[in-house]
Scaffold this motif. Structure first.
Motif, PDB file in Angstrom:
ATOM      1  N   VAL A  80       0.827  -1.197   0.062  1.00 28.85           N
ATOM      2  CA  VAL A  80      -0.078   0.064   0.016  1.00 28.85           C
ATOM      3  C   VAL A  80       0.825   1.207   0.096  1.00 28.85           C
ATOM      4  N   ARG A 109       0.530   2.112 -10.301  1.00 20.14           N
ATOM      5  CA  ARG A 109       0.384   0.980  -9.393  1.00 20.14           C
ATOM      6  C   ARG A 109       0.730  -0.365  -9.786  1.00 20.14           C
ATOM      7  N   ASP A 115      -0.967  -3.299  -4.170  1.00 15.94           N
ATOM      8  CA  ASP A 115      -2.495  -3.416  -4.162  1.00 15.94           C
ATOM      9  C   ASP A 115      -3.131  -2.202  -3.994  1.00 15.94           C
ATOM     10  N   ARG A 116      -2.757  -0.853  -3.584  1.00 14.89           N
ATOM     11  CA  ARG A 116      -3.572   0.095  -3.415  1.00 14.89           C
ATOM     12  C   ARG A 116      -2.284   1.341  -3.688  1.00 14.89           C
ATOM     13  N   ASP A 344      -7.631   7.476  -5.776  1.00 14.41           N
ATOM     14  CA  ASP A 344      -7.141   6.249  -5.071  1.00 14.41           C
ATOM     15  C   ASP A 344      -7.427   4.792  -6.196  1.00 14.41           C
ATOM     16  N   THR A 346      -6.861   0.726  -6.603  1.00  8.32           N
ATOM     17  CA  THR A 346      -6.861  -0.725  -6.152  1.00  8.32           C
ATOM     18  C   THR A 346      -6.943  -1.737  -6.881  1.00  8.32           C
TER      19      THR A 346
END
Ligand SMILES: Nc1ncnc2c1ncn2[C@@H]1O[C@H](COP(=O)(O)OP(=O)(O)OP(=O)(O)O)[C@@H](O)[C@H]1O
Length: 350
Positions: A80, A109, A115-116, A344, A346
């Motif tokens: 993360v 990412r 993962d995030r 954000d 993910t």
């Protein structure tokens, strides 16, 4: 300090479990400015380790900078990550205003195997760190007392001019995600009118950031010399403050004096707009380098110089942040922010 993850020896059977635990605990945080990119690891108790400052100009993009960080620190990446960046963050595509990096958050990412990944404006991140600052991590300039549970303002000159703040909410604070560095700069006296007129020769819109930033200080110095019919002399912003501090250049001293006074005007405007009885915090890389000159400057008198609202502003304290990695702590706080901040991404469940 937590141990570098790469130095922890794992038996194969424990490896997957422990890596999952690490992902839940350790987070990678970053603070990407127009000049420097700072990265660190935050542990489960929000302590920073592996802090490293890299020059953005040395890397083609954030992926290259991150890979270098991982190699230099000899760590495995947590799953993360959250980065503050000196830019509006309105979607997946990020094109930096004061640097050439352009990238997709989701692509970054994936490339880094995270993962995030959360990207947030750097001053929104810095604002989120303010409630965590210890007393000795801020220095008051002038009087006033912060009122608990009230709005807080944040402004800071660096490569650009960051502006944010916190508004009181039911469970704490909501961070602002605006672009207040680009408000139109107002003159308070005839000298500043002449300076701003001079700036119009170079910029159609003279925003606060055009003057209240490292490049802005350079332009202020150019303007002061030119208006005095002095021969041009190209100095960088660090040279200008160096000569102003040493008392060896009157044009540098006047440029810095104007810089502090104009910052007082804009910070006072921010305090009025937000009703920032919780105080106005001053961040960015430039003010800590001004030494005693800033406290002695016209900043605070100009902050309060708002006619009928002078006594209102006199009650609002102004603090210089003295916590070099506060924005990294703020990036970690952004991961836990109850409202949506920044962009954000993910990993989708397979
Ligand atoms: N001693 C100094 N006096 C004035 N300006 C300075 C001094 N040293 C560096 N600067 C200027 O400060 C700016 C860098 O600010 P900062 O350290 O906040 O970097 P940054 O985090 O990359 O910036 P930002 O986040 O605003 O993009 C540069 O414009 C640089 O020229």
């Amino acid at each position: 300090m937590i141990a570098p993850i790469s130095q922890i020896t794992l038996s194969p059977s424990l490896s997957t479990f422990t890596q999952t635990q690490q992902a839940a605990q350790a987070r990678l945080v970053g603070d990407i400015g127009g000049t420097n990119a700072r990265f660190a690891i935050v542990d489960e108790r929000d302590r920073l380790s592996h802090v490293r400052v890299l020059h953005c100009a040395d890397f083609a993009g954030p992926e290259e900078a991150l890979r270098s960080y991982v190699e230099l620190e000899a760590i495995a990446l947590p799953a993360v990550a959250a980065f503050g960046i000196a830019n509006p963050v309105t979607g997946d595509e990020v094109a930096m205003t004061n640097h050439r990096w352009r990238f997709s958050v989701e692509h970054l990412r994936q490339r880094m195997g995270l993962d995030r990944l959360l990207l947030v404006n750097d001053f929104t991140a810095l604002a989120l760190s303010l409630p965590q600052l210890a007393q000795d991590e801020r220095h008051a300039v002038g009087g006033g007392t912060p009122v608990a549970g009230q709005a807080i303002g944040l402004i800071g000159p660096g490569t650009g001019l960051g502006v944010s703040g916190l508004l009181p909410a039911a469970d704490g604070y909501l961070p602002l995600q605006g672009e207040g560095g680009h408000v139109t700069l107002a003159a308070r006296d005839a000298r500043e009118v002449r300076i701003i007129e001079w700036m119009w020769r170079h910029h159609d819109h003279v925003s606060a950031e055009r003057v209240l930033s490292g490049p802005g200080l350079v332009m202020l110095h150019d303007a002061v010399r030119d208006l005095a019919a002095a021969p041009p002399r190209k100095l960088g912003s660090a040279d200008i403050t160096g000569q102003a501090l040493a008392g060896t250049c009157p044009y540098c001293a006047e440029a810095l004096d104007l810089f502090c006074a104009l910052l007082g005007t804009v910070a006072g405007d921010l305090a009025l707009t937000l009703g920032a009885s919780g105080g106005v915090y001053l961040g960015g890389g430039i003010l800590p380098r001004l030494g005693p000159l800033f406290a002695q400057s016209r900043f605070r008198s100009r902050f309060e110089d708002k006619g009928r609202f002078s006594s209102y502003l006199a009650r609002i304290p102004t603090f210089v942040i003295d916590a070099p990695y506060a924005a990294l702590r703020g990036a970690a706080a952004a991961l836990k922010c109850p409202v949506r901040v920044g962009y954000d991404t993910t990993k989708q469940a397979q």
